[in-house]
Write a protein that holds these residues in place. Structure first.
Motif, PDB file in Angstrom:
ATOM      1  N   VAL A   1      -6.500   2.488 -18.768  1.00  0.00           N
ATOM      2  CA  VAL A   1      -7.949   2.742 -18.755  1.00  0.00           C
ATOM      3  C   VAL A   1      -8.232   4.033 -18.003  1.00  0.00           C
ATOM      4  N   GLY A   2      -7.564   4.203 -16.867  1.00  0.00           N
ATOM      5  CA  GLY A   2      -7.783   5.401 -16.064  1.00  0.00           C
ATOM      6  C   GLY A   2      -7.429   6.681 -16.787  1.00  0.00           C
ATOM      7  N   TYR A   3      -6.348   6.673 -17.567  1.00  0.00           N
ATOM      8  CA  TYR A   3      -5.938   7.880 -18.284  1.00  0.00           C
ATOM      9  C   TYR A   3      -6.927   8.273 -19.376  1.00  0.00           C
ATOM     10  N   VAL A   4      -7.542   7.321 -20.014  1.00  0.00           N
ATOM     11  CA  VAL A   4      -8.551   7.641 -21.034  1.00  0.00           C
ATOM     12  C   VAL A   4      -9.736   8.358 -20.378  1.00  0.00           C
ATOM     13  N   VAL A   5     -10.189   7.821 -19.260  1.00  0.00           N
ATOM     14  CA  VAL A   5     -11.297   8.436 -18.530  1.00  0.00           C
ATOM     15  C   VAL A   5     -10.871   9.805 -17.996  1.00  0.00           C
TER      16      VAL A   5
ATOM     17  N   ALA B   1     -11.567   8.593  -9.031  1.00  0.00           N
ATOM     18  CA  ALA B   1     -12.211   7.414  -9.643  1.00  0.00           C
ATOM     19  C   ALA B   1     -11.225   6.659 -10.527  1.00  0.00           C
ATOM     20  N   THR B   2     -10.411   7.398 -11.262  1.00  0.00           N
ATOM     21  CA  THR B   2      -9.467   6.725 -12.148  1.00  0.00           C
ATOM     22  C   THR B   2      -8.357   6.043 -11.342  1.00  0.00           C
ATOM     23  N   THR B   3      -8.015   6.599 -10.195  1.00  0.00           N
ATOM     24  CA  THR B   3      -7.037   5.949  -9.325  1.00  0.00           C
ATOM     25  C   THR B   3      -7.617   4.655  -8.762  1.00  0.00           C
ATOM     26  N   LEU B   4      -8.890   4.654  -8.439  1.00  0.00           N
ATOM     27  CA  LEU B   4      -9.522   3.425  -7.950  1.00  0.00           C
ATOM     28  C   LEU B   4      -9.493   2.337  -9.025  1.00  0.00           C
ATOM     29  N   ILE B   5      -9.662   2.734 -10.283  1.00  0.00           N
ATOM     30  CA  ILE B   5      -9.542   1.769 -11.388  1.00  0.00           C
ATOM     31  C   ILE B   5      -8.135   1.183 -11.388  1.00  0.00           C
ATOM     32  N   PHE B   6      -7.138   2.051 -11.295  1.00  0.00           N
ATOM     33  CA  PHE B   6      -5.737   1.632 -11.303  1.00  0.00           C
ATOM     34  C   PHE B   6      -5.425   0.739 -10.103  1.00  0.00           C
TER      35      PHE B   6
ATOM     36  N   PRO C   1       0.811  -1.226   0.000  1.00  0.00           N
ATOM     37  CA  PRO C   1       0.000   0.000   0.000  1.00  0.00           C
ATOM     38  C   PRO C   1       0.844   1.277   0.000  1.00  0.00           C
ATOM     39  N   LEU C   2       1.950   1.280   0.726  1.00  0.00           N
ATOM     40  CA  LEU C   2       2.844   2.442   0.746  1.00  0.00           C
ATOM     41  C   LEU C   2       3.460   2.660  -0.636  1.00  0.00           C
ATOM     42  N   ALA C   3       3.858   1.569  -1.279  1.00  0.00           N
ATOM     43  CA  ALA C   3       4.439   1.670  -2.626  1.00  0.00           C
ATOM     44  C   ALA C   3       3.419   2.199  -3.621  1.00  0.00           C
ATOM     45  N   ILE C   4       2.205   1.686  -3.562  1.00  0.00           N
ATOM     46  CA  ILE C   4       1.161   2.132  -4.493  1.00  0.00           C
ATOM     47  C   ILE C   4       0.849   3.606  -4.267  1.00  0.00           C
ATOM     48  N   GLY C   5       0.728   4.010  -3.013  1.00  0.00           N
ATOM     49  CA  GLY C   5       0.441   5.420  -2.720  1.00  0.00           C
ATOM     50  C   GLY C   5       1.555   6.351  -3.162  1.00  0.00           C
ATOM     51  N   THR C   6       2.793   5.973  -2.910  1.00  0.00           N
ATOM     52  CA  THR C   6       3.946   6.780  -3.313  1.00  0.00           C
ATOM     53  C   THR C   6       4.028   6.879  -4.836  1.00  0.00           C
ATOM     54  N   GLY C   7       3.835   5.753  -5.499  1.00  0.00           N
ATOM     55  CA  GLY C   7       3.852   5.745  -6.958  1.00  0.00           C
ATOM     56  C   GLY C   7       2.752   6.609  -7.541  1.00  0.00           C
ATOM     57  N   THR C   8       1.579   6.525  -6.947  1.00  0.00           N
ATOM     58  CA  THR C   8       0.451   7.325  -7.417  1.00  0.00           C
ATOM     59  C   THR C   8       0.754   8.813  -7.307  1.00  0.00           C
TER      60      THR C   8
END
Length: 140
Positions: free
Chosen positions: A117-121, A85-90, A39-46
């Motif tokens: 997918v998230g970037y298109v939205v 919303a797009t982050t939730l998709i990712f 979770p820390l990695a995903i949050g930092t990357g985001t």
């Protein structure tokens, strides 16, 4: 800018933001172990991908020349909200791939697919709500 140029530029920036995201994740995962590492990695990357993509989109996709801290704060806040919303998709795609295959290559494939997918939205939301040309207000 032609539609083709816009698509190529936007896709290129999405790739750069994705690479920044994954690099930040790898950095965290290399330094951190345990239950909170992913979770820390995903949050930092985001966060890394979000900031880079905002700066590139603002200038090179939407040609937004607005200035001032208040305007930047407002737009970055809207940009971030459009990305929820797009982050939730990712996140959902990346996490699902991890839970199914439990390998880093498949987790990263899930991240790439979810981000695509998230970037298109996100483009559609940003064009309409974040970087839309200001409409003149009606006289009072």
């Amino acid at each position: 800018m032609s539609r083709t140029d816009l698509i190529l530029r936007y896709a290129g920036f999405a790739v750069l933001a994705t690479l920044a995201n994954l690099a930040a994740q790898r950095g965290v995962l290399a330094l951190w172990e345990g239950a909170l590492a992913l979770p820390l990695a995903i949050g930092t990357g985001t966060l890394a991908g979000l900031v880079l993509k905002y700066l590139l989109d603002k200038r090179w996709i939407f040609a937004d020349r607005s200035r001032g801290a208040a305007m930047h704060a407002r737009k970055f806040t809207l940009y971030t909200l459009m990305g929820v919303a797009t982050t939730l998709i990712f996140w959902g795609t990346e996490t699902a791939f991890w839970l199914i295959w439990k390998t880093d290559p498949m987790r990263e494939l899930g991240a790439v697919l979810g981000l695509a997918v998230g970037y298109v939205v996100k483009y559609q939301l940003d064009r309409r709500y974040v970087f839309a040309p200001a409409t003149p207000s009606a006289p009072a």
